[in-house]
Design a protein around this motif. Sequence first.
Motif, PDB file in Angstrom:
ATOM      1  N   SER A  13       0.819  -1.211   0.000  1.00  0.00           N
ATOM      2  CA  SER A  13       0.000   0.000   0.000  1.00  0.00           C
ATOM      3  C   SER A  13       0.856   1.265   0.000  1.00  0.00           C
ATOM      4  CB  SER A  13      -0.961   0.006   1.193  1.00  0.00           C
ATOM      5  OG  SER A  13      -0.261  -0.066   2.413  1.00  0.00           O
ATOM      6  N   LEU A  14       2.185   1.099   0.061  1.00  0.00           N
ATOM      7  CA  LEU A  14       3.102   2.239  -0.026  1.00  0.00           C
ATOM      8  C   LEU A  14       3.833   2.306  -1.366  1.00  0.00           C
ATOM      9  CD1 LEU A  14       4.410   2.067   3.636  1.00  0.00           C
ATOM     10  CD2 LEU A  14       3.204   4.012   2.622  1.00  0.00           C
ATOM     11  N   LEU A  15       3.450   1.435  -2.309  1.00  0.00           N
ATOM     12  CA  LEU A  15       3.948   1.554  -3.674  1.00  0.00           C
ATOM     13  C   LEU A  15       3.401   2.838  -4.296  1.00  0.00           C
ATOM     14  CD1 LEU A  15       3.324  -2.137  -4.834  1.00  0.00           C
ATOM     15  CD2 LEU A  15       5.543  -1.112  -4.357  1.00  0.00           C
ATOM     16  N   PRO A  16       4.127   3.538  -5.202  1.00  0.00           N
ATOM     17  CA  PRO A  16       5.351   3.126  -5.872  1.00  0.00           C
ATOM     18  C   PRO A  16       6.642   3.402  -5.097  1.00  0.00           C
ATOM     19  CG  PRO A  16       4.680   5.246  -6.719  1.00  0.00           C
ATOM     20  CD  PRO A  16       3.617   4.823  -5.726  1.00  0.00           C
ATOM     21  N   PHE A 123       1.649   5.991  15.768  1.00  0.00           N
ATOM     22  CA  PHE A 123       1.924   6.848  14.617  1.00  0.00           C
ATOM     23  C   PHE A 123       2.399   5.913  13.514  1.00  0.00           C
ATOM     24  CE2 PHE A 123       4.618  10.761  13.126  1.00  0.00           C
ATOM     25  CZ  PHE A 123       3.908  10.767  11.938  1.00  0.00           C
ATOM     26  N   THR A 124       1.563   5.702  12.512  1.00  0.00           N
ATOM     27  CA  THR A 124       1.885   4.742  11.464  1.00  0.00           C
ATOM     28  C   THR A 124       1.939   5.407  10.097  1.00  0.00           C
ATOM     29  OG1 THR A 124      -0.458   4.180  11.174  1.00  0.00           O
ATOM     30  CG2 THR A 124       0.841   2.805  12.693  1.00  0.00           C
ATOM     31  N   VAL A 125       2.725   4.796   9.192  1.00  0.00           N
ATOM     32  CA  VAL A 125       2.755   5.172   7.778  1.00  0.00           C
ATOM     33  C   VAL A 125       2.366   3.913   7.001  1.00  0.00           C
ATOM     34  CG1 VAL A 125       4.174   6.005   5.870  1.00  0.00           C
ATOM     35  CG2 VAL A 125       4.528   6.906   8.173  1.00  0.00           C
ATOM     36  N   LYS A 126       1.093   3.834   6.621  1.00  0.00           N
ATOM     37  CA  LYS A 126       0.573   2.616   6.003  1.00  0.00           C
ATOM     38  C   LYS A 126       0.009   2.852   4.609  1.00  0.00           C
ATOM     39  CE  LYS A 126      -0.222  -0.104  10.115  1.00  0.00           C
ATOM     40  NZ  LYS A 126      -1.065  -1.154  10.709  1.00  0.00           N
ATOM     41  N   HIS A 127      -0.145   4.110   4.225  1.00  0.00           N
ATOM     42  CA  HIS A 127      -0.633   4.460   2.900  1.00  0.00           C
ATOM     43  C   HIS A 127       0.227   5.593   2.360  1.00  0.00           C
ATOM     44  CE1 HIS A 127      -4.251   2.055   3.583  1.00  0.00           C
ATOM     45  NE2 HIS A 127      -4.316   2.612   4.779  1.00  0.00           N
ATOM     46  N   THR A 128       0.298   5.706   1.036  1.00  0.00           N
ATOM     47  CA  THR A 128       1.115   6.772   0.448  1.00  0.00           C
ATOM     48  C   THR A 128       0.694   8.143   0.948  1.00  0.00           C
ATOM     49  OG1 THR A 128      -0.348   6.746  -1.492  1.00  0.00           O
ATOM     50  CG2 THR A 128       1.698   5.477  -1.637  1.00  0.00           C
ATOM     51  N   TRP A 129      -0.610   8.355   1.092  1.00  0.00           N
ATOM     52  CA  TRP A 129      -1.076   9.681   1.498  1.00  0.00           C
ATOM     53  C   TRP A 129      -0.755   9.997   2.957  1.00  0.00           C
ATOM     54  CZ3 TRP A 129      -4.422   5.804  -0.248  1.00  0.00           C
ATOM     55  CH2 TRP A 129      -5.230   5.186   0.705  1.00  0.00           C
ATOM     56  N   GLU A 287      -5.609  -3.001  -7.518  1.00  0.00           N
ATOM     57  CA  GLU A 287      -5.626  -2.622  -8.933  1.00  0.00           C
ATOM     58  C   GLU A 287      -6.905  -1.857  -9.267  1.00  0.00           C
ATOM     59  OE1 GLU A 287      -4.385  -5.609 -11.681  1.00  0.00           O
ATOM     60  OE2 GLU A 287      -2.985  -6.515 -10.258  1.00  0.00           O
ATOM     61  N   GLY A 288      -7.312  -1.039  -8.321  1.00  0.00           N
ATOM     62  CA  GLY A 288      -8.454  -0.144  -8.483  1.00  0.00           C
ATOM     63  C   GLY A 288      -8.163   1.134  -7.719  1.00  0.00           C
ATOM     64  N   PHE A 289      -9.175   1.974  -7.569  1.00  0.00           N
ATOM     65  CA  PHE A 289      -8.984   3.263  -6.901  1.00  0.00           C
ATOM     66  C   PHE A 289      -9.503   3.199  -5.477  1.00  0.00           C
ATOM     67  CE2 PHE A 289      -8.405   4.256 -11.297  1.00  0.00           C
ATOM     68  CZ  PHE A 289      -7.412   5.224 -11.276  1.00  0.00           C
ATOM     69  N   ALA A 290      -8.622   3.497  -4.522  1.00  0.00           N
ATOM     70  CA  ALA A 290      -8.926   3.367  -3.094  1.00  0.00           C
ATOM     71  C   ALA A 290      -9.402   4.697  -2.524  1.00  0.00           C
ATOM     72  CB  ALA A 290      -7.685   2.897  -2.350  1.00  0.00           C
ATOM     73  N   LYS A 291     -10.280   4.616  -1.557  1.00  0.00           N
ATOM     74  CA  LYS A 291     -10.732   5.815  -0.847  1.00  0.00           C
ATOM     75  C   LYS A 291      -9.630   6.293   0.092  1.00  0.00           C
ATOM     76  CE  LYS A 291     -15.632   4.470  -0.839  1.00  0.00           C
ATOM     77  NZ  LYS A 291     -16.775   4.110   0.017  1.00  0.00           N
ATOM     78  N   THR A 292      -9.269   7.561  -0.037  1.00  0.00           N
ATOM     79  CA  THR A 292      -8.281   8.134   0.883  1.00  0.00           C
ATOM     80  C   THR A 292      -8.945   8.783   2.092  1.00  0.00           C
ATOM     81  OG1 THR A 292      -8.263  10.326  -0.163  1.00  0.00           O
ATOM     82  CG2 THR A 292      -6.775   8.650  -1.080  1.00  0.00           C
ATOM     83  N   GLY A 293     -10.219   9.162   1.946  1.00  0.00           N
ATOM     84  CA  GLY A 293     -10.882   9.914   3.000  1.00  0.00           C
ATOM     85  C   GLY A 293     -10.437  11.358   3.061  1.00  0.00           C
TER      86      GLY A 293
END
Length: 393
Positions: A13-16, A123-129, A287-293
């Motif tokens: 989930s942290l690609l690219p 405090f986590t970093v689990k998504h690119t955003w 391989e689709g578009f995820a909700k960032t919130g």
Amino acid sequence: MNYILFDGASRNSLLPFTYTRPVADIRIGILTIREKWEKYLGFTTSTITEEYLSEKYPMVELEENVMINASYVPTENLAIMVKNLQPKQAIFYEDEPIAFYAKEDQEVDFDTYDVIQYAYEVFTVKHTWDIFSKNERAINEDFNLLTKDRKSQSIPASNNVIAPKNVFLEEGAKLEFTTLNASAGPIYIGKDAEVMEGSLIRGPFVLCDHATVKMGAKIYGGTTIGPHSKVGGEVNNSVIFGYSNKGHDGFIGNSVLGEWCNLGADTNTSNLKNNYAPVRLWSYETEGFAKTGLQFCGLMMGDHSKCGINTMFNTGTVIGVNANIFGSGFPRNFVPSYSWGGSGGFTTYLTKKAFEVAEVVMSRRNIELTEEDQKILEHIFEDTKKWRKNYDL
């Protein structure tokens, strides 16, 4: 004790950005996650990561080890708990391991462990955003960690400074005739970094070692400019890892750029949809578009990617590794690695050509594109072919 940072479930989930580095080497705030852990623990670390990255980022295993989930950013409290781990002990947050003790070649079975539940905020970093949306917090925590009991270099008198107590200049930092407003958060200027004349900067802001802010830049809080990067124009709440350039006018907001990226003059990113709806972002996992919130989300650009002058990126655009984008109009909001083109269509950017460019770009900073680097980039080329299957037909 020997500390090993492992990628964990969040790697994909942290690609690219994790195509070319372990999770531990993501920069957020002033430091990378690895550098933060090493500061708190007082020890160097090694890495468990993808096999194709392991030659460049090897694991060092000793008789006794503590494994740490690199998607968890250290705090003082968490670091103390990790340092106090004993054999057959593990720290969990809900159902996920944060850290655990492991003997060399031991098969880990958590059913046999004394599991300690971490009862504090994580405090986590689990998504690119997460990299940009949590950057303000990371800057504040890193600033306190790095500047405690230290004295800043003096701020030259030509600068207009608000809340100077929140400004820290490392040795060799240069700035004249700038405006620094640190009333809403700290401003950190790294070793031999330069802020050129006429720049307007609001904290929290980080300019890492040997980086440059060009003349007349306008930079808003929650922004990190990584080592050896050059930035001009308007920037808001963005993170640039290092060795990347946005040297001219144009806007980038709520965005993350990897290393060795270059944005052509007057490149602009949209960070807000016209209908103000929450932004969806391409997910390599589904391989689709995820909700960032998130209502604000701009550009995610992987290492070695470039774009030409006047490029326009739509809200929530994801660019892979070694993409080269140019031409009028908006390219689509997911551009696979090794793509060459723009809104009019793409062809495959072959590794031979991509490596020729990388060698020239990196040699300008006296850094070699090694055989090890090329193997990693070749693996990414093969691994991302499925998203380029309609090219060159």
